[in-house]
Design an enzyme around this catalytic site. Structure first.
Site, PDB file in Angstrom:
ATOM      1  CE  LYS A  33      -3.867   5.336  -2.812  1.00 58.89           C
ATOM      2  NZ  LYS A  33      -4.030   5.593  -4.245  1.00 58.89           N
ATOM      3  CB  THR A  34      -7.582   9.385  -5.367  1.00 61.27           C
ATOM      4  OG1 THR A  34      -7.059   8.058  -5.343  1.00 61.27           O
ATOM      5  CG2 THR A  34      -7.875   9.778  -6.802  1.00 61.27           C
ATOM      6  CG  ASP A 220      -1.745   6.943  -6.455  1.00 64.58           C
ATOM      7  OD1 ASP A 220      -1.521   6.957  -5.229  1.00 64.58           O
ATOM      8  OD2 ASP A 220      -2.821   6.568  -6.947  1.00 64.58           O
ATOM      9  CD  GLU A 221      -1.495   2.742  -4.441  1.00 65.22           C
ATOM     10  OE1 GLU A 221      -0.776   2.520  -3.445  1.00 65.22           O
ATOM     11  OE2 GLU A 221      -2.728   2.587  -4.426  1.00 65.22           O
ATOM     12  CD  GLN A 251      -2.742   0.458   1.789  1.00 65.15           C
ATOM     13  OE1 GLN A 251      -3.462  -0.117   0.982  1.00 65.15           O
ATOM     14  NE2 GLN A 251      -2.943   1.714   2.152  1.00 65.15           N
ATOM     15  NE  ARG A 601      -7.860  -2.854   0.723  1.00 65.44           N
ATOM     16  CZ  ARG A 601      -7.442  -1.611   0.542  1.00 65.44           C
ATOM     17  NH1 ARG A 601      -7.826  -0.931  -0.506  1.00 65.44           N
ATOM     18  NH2 ARG A 601      -6.656  -1.022   1.423  1.00 65.44           N
TER      19      ARG A 601
END
Length: 759
Positions: A33-34, A220-221, A251, A601
């Site tokens: 995504k980044t 973002d997020e 998430q 993770r």
């Protein structure tokens, strides 16, 4: 430009080239995504000829913002420095510094951290004569923060109390709290966004400037945004309508901070014509890890279903272990760390141990120390919370803003200056009556008849005035050195000549390093920027990625990170998921999303562990294996049969526990509605337990147990204030499961607990 686009997979390309209008990118864990955000920014500049200052990119942590800025700079060069990339709070502070005078503050305002807020609430409780046992500072602050997240100012909050006495009292505290903030020329974290919205809403010229300026808004997020953050970006993006948000509904784990997952679920409704793009290719994990994550999360009801996949290969099976107790579990973790270092040549910083609650780290730390394994805790005792660091920050804040009464109270006698509590109370009273700052009262103490204060404070006032005159003309590190020396703070520690004082001096040296690093990063720096950076930094921002040590942190803190090897410990019913979420569908779904975050993770190795018996918050319990483990297909788990063999015929509702009294134990277990007590190992233990039971019978009162229900707030004379998680009938009595704010989780029998219902 083609080379930039060619780096991306097809879905990533689609997300980048859809620049006009609203765009929702549902980005699975590890799906890049980044990369999409940074390449979209580069695409806008190079292909669409958008000026960098017309782009606004918002993240949630300074670390993420710095990474984004660095990656954009690698793509387009130094022109990236002209665009606005930052956190919600840092972006808003930039606007506030310029326009906060419109709402009655000066541009030298300071930002109160959580510790400052608690101190201020305690002052409010004292001034209003409110019982701090019934209204703890933590509980009041939580309620105020929730109100601010809902964008409710004190008068609006008061209107919604609906005659509830407790909330009416909190409304009074909230109102006084806001007044005191303004007296200190201070704002808190929640005010940062709300005041920015207030300025934009009430000042057409300011709104016109920023809504014109930001032609493209990227967030973002997005699943972690709250109402205020949603409102802010809606205002800023309204004119041009070019808004791209990236997030993952699977998430969303921060509802306790006010995050509203419906923001991402309703995005296409809030922004008509939305283009929805899903990123499902994962670049982080092995397929076995992704299959486990997919299997767990599919048990949630979700709007945007996705199925993560990877080209990384199947990878190792997921290891599962069930120890006898938390120390057995910790030994398992350490044995595998040593094994993987030996066999796979991993380093300590390849390992992360994740848990649901900070209190779970104790047994793990014990074993890590025993084995001489270096580790760091994210979210433990923070550097900026140490006394000496808070002292020097208070000095700097007073130098920046003399209206900061809290900072003045903290350091006026650090070191000792002979200004006692009685004098400070008088100074505070005069300041309130005169509508001025305590610093100004001390500065003019002779005018107010405070002769002793005047004599004892002359040198202090002179020092602060001299430092204020210098603050804009010298480096931050030099200002810190001068402050420590001129005020006598360093000398006082040197004269103390103790190990503790030596440690404090070392920490102050480290603080100087922080200042020097800030000076190197920010060419034209100022004291207010330095203080902002400290206040707005998070635990993750301060994590040293180069340190060769095992990382311990809560699952919430792990969001956005990745490690070659991850241990998820405490995978038990009542621990993870926690008791308070069991029976609450929305809370249980968030716990499951948290598990999904934890699983993803791990890049290569994932270990899931639990214990047959665990002592936490002073009580010992025997919980079942977490339902989240049972939701993972057996074929993905190594050690499944060994871990679950004792629980295969039990439902989630059954549990076991060990009741401890003094040094004795009475082991009991529940099957259906029958509770049996096993014969204790010693006659002494039996007599202790028996006498305890007899004592309980003598003290039984006629309590109406039907008044207790989940969600109620109650007060216990020993444990303080808490919230009932659930109530379970037990014969003619009931077990009340409560999370107390001061002492944590407790289970009490309703008839003997003496609970007082608060609301």
């Amino acid at each position: 430009m083609n080379s930039i686009i060619d780096e991306l997979n097809e879905k990533q390309k689609e997300a980048v080239i859809n620049t006009e209008g609203p765009c929702l990118v549902i980005a699975g864990a590890g799906s890049g995504k980044t990369k999409v955000l940074t390449h979209k920014i580069a695409y806008l500049m190079q292909e669409k000829d958008v000026k960098p200052w017309n782009i606004l990119a918002i993240t949630f942590t300074n670390k993420a913002a710095n990474e984004m800025k660095e990656r954009v700079e690698n793509l387009v060069g130094e022109v990236a420095n002209d665009m606005w990339i930052g956190t919600f709070h840092s972006i808003c502070v930039r606007i506030l510094r310029k326009y906060i005078d419109r709402i009655g503050f000066t541009s030298s305002f300071i930002i109160f951290d959580t510790s400052d807020q608690r101190t201020l609430v305690k002052q409010c409780l004292k001034q209003l004569n409110v019982d701090d046992k019934l209204f703890t500072d933590r509980a009041v602050l939580s309620e105020i923060s929730n109100a601010k997240n809902e964008m409710l100012e004190p008068d609006m909050y008061k209107m919604r109390t609906n005659g509830e006495m407790r909330k009416e009292t909190i409304a009074q505290i909230y109102n006084l709290y806001q007044r005191k903030l303004k007296e200190n020329n201070a704002i808190d974290f929640d005010d940062i966004i709300n005041y920015t919205i207030k300025i934009l809403s009430e000042n057409p010229d300011v709104l016109e400037y920023y809504s014109n300026k930001f032609e493209y808004v990227l967030v973002d997020e997005y699943q972690d945004t709250n109402k205020a953050q949603f409102t802010l970006i809606s205002i800023l993006a309204a004119r041009h309508g070019n808004i791209t948000v990236v997030g993952d509904n699977d998430q969303g784990i921060y509802s306790f901070r006010g995050a509203d997952i419906t923001n991402i679920l309703n995005f296409e409704k809030d922004f008509p014509g939305t283009k929805i793009i899903k990123l499902e290719q994962n670049y982080r994990c092995t397929q076995n890890i992704l299959d486990a994550a997919n299997a767990v999360i599919k048990n949630n009801e979700t709007k945007y279903e996705k199925n993560l996949w990877t080209e990384n290969g199947k990878g190792c099976m997921i290891s599962i272990f069930r120890g006898n107790d938390e120390y057995d579990e910790a030994n398992f973790v350490v044995e595998n760390i040593n094994r993987l270092r030996r066999e796979e040549y991993m380093t300590y910083n390849d390992f992360a141990i994740l848990y649901r609650m900070n209190s779970q780290s104790r047994s793990i730390e014990d074993i890590l120390r025993r084995e001489d394994i270096p580790y760091k805790i994210v979210g433990g005792l923070k550097f900026y919370e140490r006394k000496e660091i808070k002292d020097i920050i208070a000095y700097l804040r007073l130098i920046q803003n003399t209206a900061d009464n809290l900072s003045l109270i903290r350091i006026i006698n650090e070191p000792k200056r002979g200004i006692g509590k009685t004098s400070l109370d008088n100074i505070e009273q005069i300041a309130t009556q005169s509508e001025t700052s305590m610093y100004d009262v001390i500065k003019r103490a002779d005018e107010f008849g405070l002769n002793r204060v005047f004599l004892n404070s002359r040198e202090f006032i002179s020092q602060i005035e001299e430092l204020r005159n210098k603050k804009d003309n010298i480096k931050i590190s030099d200002l810190i050195k001068e402050t420590l020396n001129k005020t006598g703070y360093t000398k006082a520690l040197e004269d103390e000549d103790t190990t503790e004082a030596e440690t404090r001096l070392e920490n102050l040296e480290e603080f100087l390093t922080v200042a020097i690093e800030f000076e190197e990063e920010i060419a034209e720096n100022s004291l207010e920027e330095f203080l902002e950076g400290i206040t707005l930094s998070s635990d993750i921002d301060n994590t040293d990625d180069t340190e060769n040590s095992v990382t311990l942190m809560t699952l919430h803190s792990a969001k956005g990170l990745e490690f070659p090897c991850v241990f998820l410990v405490g995978m038990e019913e009542g621990i993870f998921p926690g008791y308070k979420s069991i029976g609450e569908p929305k809370e249980l779904e968030e716990e499951r999303r948290l598990c999904y975050v934890g699983i993803t993770r791990a890049k290569q190795n994932l270990f899931l562990s639990c214990a047959k018996q665990r002592t936490i918050f002073g009580s010992t319990s025997c919980n079942q294996v977490s339902r989240f483990i049972k939701e993972i297909p057996k074929e993905l788990l190594d050690g499944y049969e060994d871990a679950l063999q004792e629980n295969q015929d039990k439902s989630y509702g059954d549990y076991q526990y060990e009741w401890k009294y003094g040094n004795s134990k009475v082991n009991s277990y529940k099957v259906g509605n029958i509770t049996e007590i096993n014969k204790p190992q010693t006659q002494y233990a039996f007599k202790s337990a028996e006498s305890f039971l007899n004592n309980l019978k003598k003290t039984e009162s006629n309590v109406d147990i039907s008044i207790y229900r989940a969600g109620q707030r109650v007060y216990h004379k020993k444990f303080g204030e808490g919230k009932i998680n659930f109530v379970e009938p037990e014969g003619d009595d009931a077990k009340v499961d409560i999370d107390f704010e001061k002492v944590g989780h407790k289970r009490l029998m309703a008839k003997y607990a003496g609970l007082e219902v608060i609301d």
